[in-house]
Motif scaffolding. Structure first.
Motif, PDB file in Angstrom:
ATOM      1  N   THR A 227      -0.926   4.601   5.082  1.00 60.63           N
ATOM      2  CA  THR A 227      -0.333   5.401   3.997  1.00 60.63           C
ATOM      3  C   THR A 227      -0.217   6.888   4.332  1.00 60.63           C
ATOM      4  O   THR A 227       0.502   7.610   3.635  1.00 60.63           O
ATOM      5  N   GLY A 228      -0.952   7.346   5.358  1.00 64.58           N
ATOM      6  CA  GLY A 228      -0.968   8.779   5.654  1.00 64.58           C
ATOM      7  C   GLY A 228      -1.864   9.563   4.712  1.00 64.58           C
ATOM      8  O   GLY A 228      -1.930  10.786   4.814  1.00 64.58           O
ATOM      9  N   CYS A 229      -2.534   8.875   3.785  1.00 65.07           N
ATOM     10  CA  CYS A 229      -3.434   9.553   2.840  1.00 65.07           C
ATOM     11  C   CYS A 229      -4.876   9.181   3.154  1.00 65.07           C
ATOM     12  O   CYS A 229      -5.177   8.018   3.464  1.00 65.07           O
ATOM     13  N   ARG A 230      -5.752  10.185   3.053  1.00 70.16           N
ATOM     14  CA  ARG A 230      -7.161   9.948   3.349  1.00 70.16           C
ATOM     15  C   ARG A 230      -7.940   9.825   2.037  1.00 70.16           C
ATOM     16  O   ARG A 230      -7.900  10.750   1.212  1.00 70.16           O
ATOM     17  N   PRO A 231      -8.609   8.698   1.833  1.00 72.35           N
ATOM     18  CA  PRO A 231      -9.378   8.539   0.585  1.00 72.35           C
ATOM     19  C   PRO A 231     -10.431   9.621   0.403  1.00 72.35           C
ATOM     20  O   PRO A 231     -11.001  10.119   1.373  1.00 72.35           O
ATOM     21  N   LYS A 232     -10.682   9.960  -0.849  1.00 72.24           N
ATOM     22  CA  LYS A 232     -11.702  10.942  -1.204  1.00 72.24           C
ATOM     23  C   LYS A 232     -12.849  10.303  -1.973  1.00 72.24           C
ATOM     24  O   LYS A 232     -13.856  10.946  -2.234  1.00 72.24           O
ATOM     25  N   PHE A 233     -12.664   9.042  -2.392  1.00 73.83           N
ATOM     26  CA  PHE A 233     -13.695   8.343  -3.163  1.00 73.83           C
ATOM     27  C   PHE A 233     -14.002   7.001  -2.518  1.00 73.83           C
ATOM     28  O   PHE A 233     -13.143   6.401  -1.856  1.00 73.83           O
TER      29      PHE A 233
ATOM     30  N   ALA B  29       0.839  -1.207   0.000  1.00 75.60           N
ATOM     31  CA  ALA B  29       0.000   0.000   0.000  1.00 75.60           C
ATOM     32  C   ALA B  29       0.872   1.254   0.000  1.00 75.60           C
ATOM     33  O   ALA B  29       0.617   2.219  -0.730  1.00 75.60           O
ATOM     34  N   GLN B  30       1.921   1.229   0.814  1.00 74.37           N
ATOM     35  CA  GLN B  30       2.810   2.408   0.862  1.00 74.37           C
ATOM     36  C   GLN B  30       3.531   2.601  -0.471  1.00 74.37           C
ATOM     37  O   GLN B  30       3.755   3.729  -0.911  1.00 74.37           O
TER      38      GLN B  30
ATOM     39  N   ARG C  63     -14.036   2.329   8.844  1.00 75.65           N
ATOM     40  CA  ARG C  63     -12.881   1.507   9.230  1.00 75.65           C
ATOM     41  C   ARG C  63     -11.849   1.455   8.105  1.00 75.65           C
ATOM     42  O   ARG C  63     -10.636   1.478   8.347  1.00 75.65           O
ATOM     43  N   ALA C  64     -12.316   1.387   6.869  1.00 79.53           N
ATOM     44  CA  ALA C  64     -11.366   1.394   5.747  1.00 79.53           C
ATOM     45  C   ALA C  64     -10.656   2.748   5.656  1.00 79.53           C
ATOM     46  O   ALA C  64      -9.453   2.800   5.371  1.00 79.53           O
ATOM     47  N   GLN C  65     -11.401   3.836   5.920  1.00 74.61           N
ATOM     48  CA  GLN C  65     -10.747   5.160   5.930  1.00 74.61           C
ATOM     49  C   GLN C  65      -9.589   5.154   6.934  1.00 74.61           C
ATOM     50  O   GLN C  65      -8.495   5.615   6.642  1.00 74.61           O
ATOM     51  N   GLU C  66      -9.870   4.628   8.133  1.00 75.56           N
ATOM     52  CA  GLU C  66      -8.849   4.610   9.184  1.00 75.56           C
ATOM     53  C   GLU C  66      -7.664   3.731   8.782  1.00 75.56           C
ATOM     54  O   GLU C  66      -6.504   4.101   8.977  1.00 75.56           O
ATOM     55  N   SER C  67      -7.965   2.539   8.244  1.00 81.37           N
ATOM     56  CA  SER C  67      -6.890   1.596   7.872  1.00 81.37           C
ATOM     57  C   SER C  67      -5.969   2.223   6.840  1.00 81.37           C
ATOM     58  O   SER C  67      -4.733   2.160   6.954  1.00 81.37           O
ATOM     59  N   ILE C  68      -6.568   2.820   5.821  1.00 85.47           N
ATOM     60  CA  ILE C  68      -5.767   3.375   4.723  1.00 85.47           C
ATOM     61  C   ILE C  68      -4.967   4.581   5.213  1.00 85.47           C
ATOM     62  O   ILE C  68      -3.788   4.742   4.878  1.00 85.47           O
ATOM     63  N   PHE C  69      -5.587   5.410   6.044  1.00 88.73           N
ATOM     64  CA  PHE C  69      -4.861   6.588   6.556  1.00 88.73           C
ATOM     65  C   PHE C  69      -3.717   6.163   7.475  1.00 88.73           C
ATOM     66  O   PHE C  69      -2.609   6.700   7.403  1.00 88.73           O
ATOM     67  N   ARG C  70      -3.986   5.164   8.334  1.00 90.66           N
ATOM     68  CA  ARG C  70      -2.952   4.737   9.278  1.00 90.66           C
ATOM     69  C   ARG C  70      -1.726   4.196   8.536  1.00 90.66           C
ATOM     70  O   ARG C  70      -0.588   4.435   8.911  1.00 90.66           O
TER      71      ARG C  70
END
Ligand SMILES: [Zn+2]
Length: 289
Positions: free
Chosen positions: A185-191, A141-142, A176-183
């Motif tokens: 990659t440091g990026c917050r999904p927009k879609f 992911a990173q 939960r997916a928002q949190e997982s991805i942000f934790r």
């Protein structure tokens, strides 16, 4: 139909919650179909109250309405339940841009090779990742983000019954997916893209609250079920034009006769076709105005 009945039962509570937000991030506006559905339910209740013998007609109207709502949710490209990107918006000012979207990863046997193909062509893509897979394969992911691609939200678990969930269940899967991805990659999904593209009337207010936009696609290759690279390529590449959103899969990828994930055989051909037509792959978020 069961999910729609359950959903209607929770509807008034959700609408109340939405109205209680002091500063909602863009207020949820029901689509015309949802407004008409609400009016129909009120009308049916009023009709039964005024003329109890009319109940079979009122019930029939409500059942037909639920069929229409369920059909709208089973149609991934539908706009009937709320806004849904099926193409890049024209007002984004992107000329000759096409969005490649790649779903269901990260997948260790496939995603690194997809990244290598994209790198060869200098192409950008949007990966709709599954939250629990991002947690399981954080390095991949990173790497997706490090190479300049975007990761967006494809739910935490990719549950096959996602479209049967009520607002609470949908909210849990998506947040939960928002949190997982942000934790990771440091990026917050927009879609957000719904698993299999299937949804119900409760998704749109949840997305508004979480500041996410729904994205589906212009064309998909059905590359999770079809192992024929020629057929997948033809589906994706016919009548290519600016603004197209194309869907492929790194997770759940079907295998070709040679045993390779279909996306790896299709992607170079697709990128060649885009180049030949002067089209440039861009991320979905680059089209946000
Ligand atoms: Zn998926």
């Amino acid at each position: 139909m069961v999910h729609v009945d359950q959903a209607v039962g929770e509807f008034s509570g959700l609408a109340f919650q939405m109205n209680q937000e002091s500063d909602p991030p863009g207020r949820w506006t029901p689509s015309p179909l949802l407004l008409a559905s609400g009016a129909l339910h009120l009308g049916a209740a009023a009709a039964v109250f005024a003329r109890p013998r009319a109940w079979p007609w009122a019930l029939g109207a409500v059942v037909l309405n639920h069929v229409a709502l369920a059909a709208a949710g089973l149609w991934p490209r539908s706009q009937l339940l709320g806004p849904n990107w099926t193409r890049l918006p024209a007002q984004a000012g992107i000329t000759a841009g096409v969005a490649l979207t790649i779903d269901d990863g990260p997948e260790p046997d496939v995603t690194p090779q997809v990244l290598a193909r994209l790198e060869e062509y200098g192409a950008c893509a949007t990966f709709f990742c599954v939250g629990e897979r991002v947690l399981r394969y954080p390095d991949i992911a990173q790497e997706i983000v490090r190479r300049g691609h975007a990761i967006e939200n494809h739910s935490q678990r990719h549950r096959h019954n996602f479209s049967l969930l009520g607002p609470g269940g949908m909210s849990t899967e998506i947040s939960r997916a928002q949190e997982s991805i942000f934790r990771v990659t440091g990026c917050r999904p927009k879609f957000f893209r719904a698993p299999a593209g299937l949804r119900n009337p409760f998704l749109d207010p949840v997305l508004v609250r979480l500041k996410l936009r729904l994205a589906s696609w212009t064309r998909r290759g059905f590359d999770t079920v079809n192992g024929d690279p020629d057929a997948v390529f033809r589906r994706l590449a016919h009548s290519l034009q600016t603004g197209d959103i194309l869907l492929l899969h790194d997770g759940h990828a079907a295998r070709s006769r040679s045993g390779r994930p279909v996306i790896l055989e299709v992607l170079p051909r697709l990128l060649d076709a885009l180049n030949a037509q002067g089209l440039t792959p861009v991320t979905l978020r680059s089209a946000l105005t």
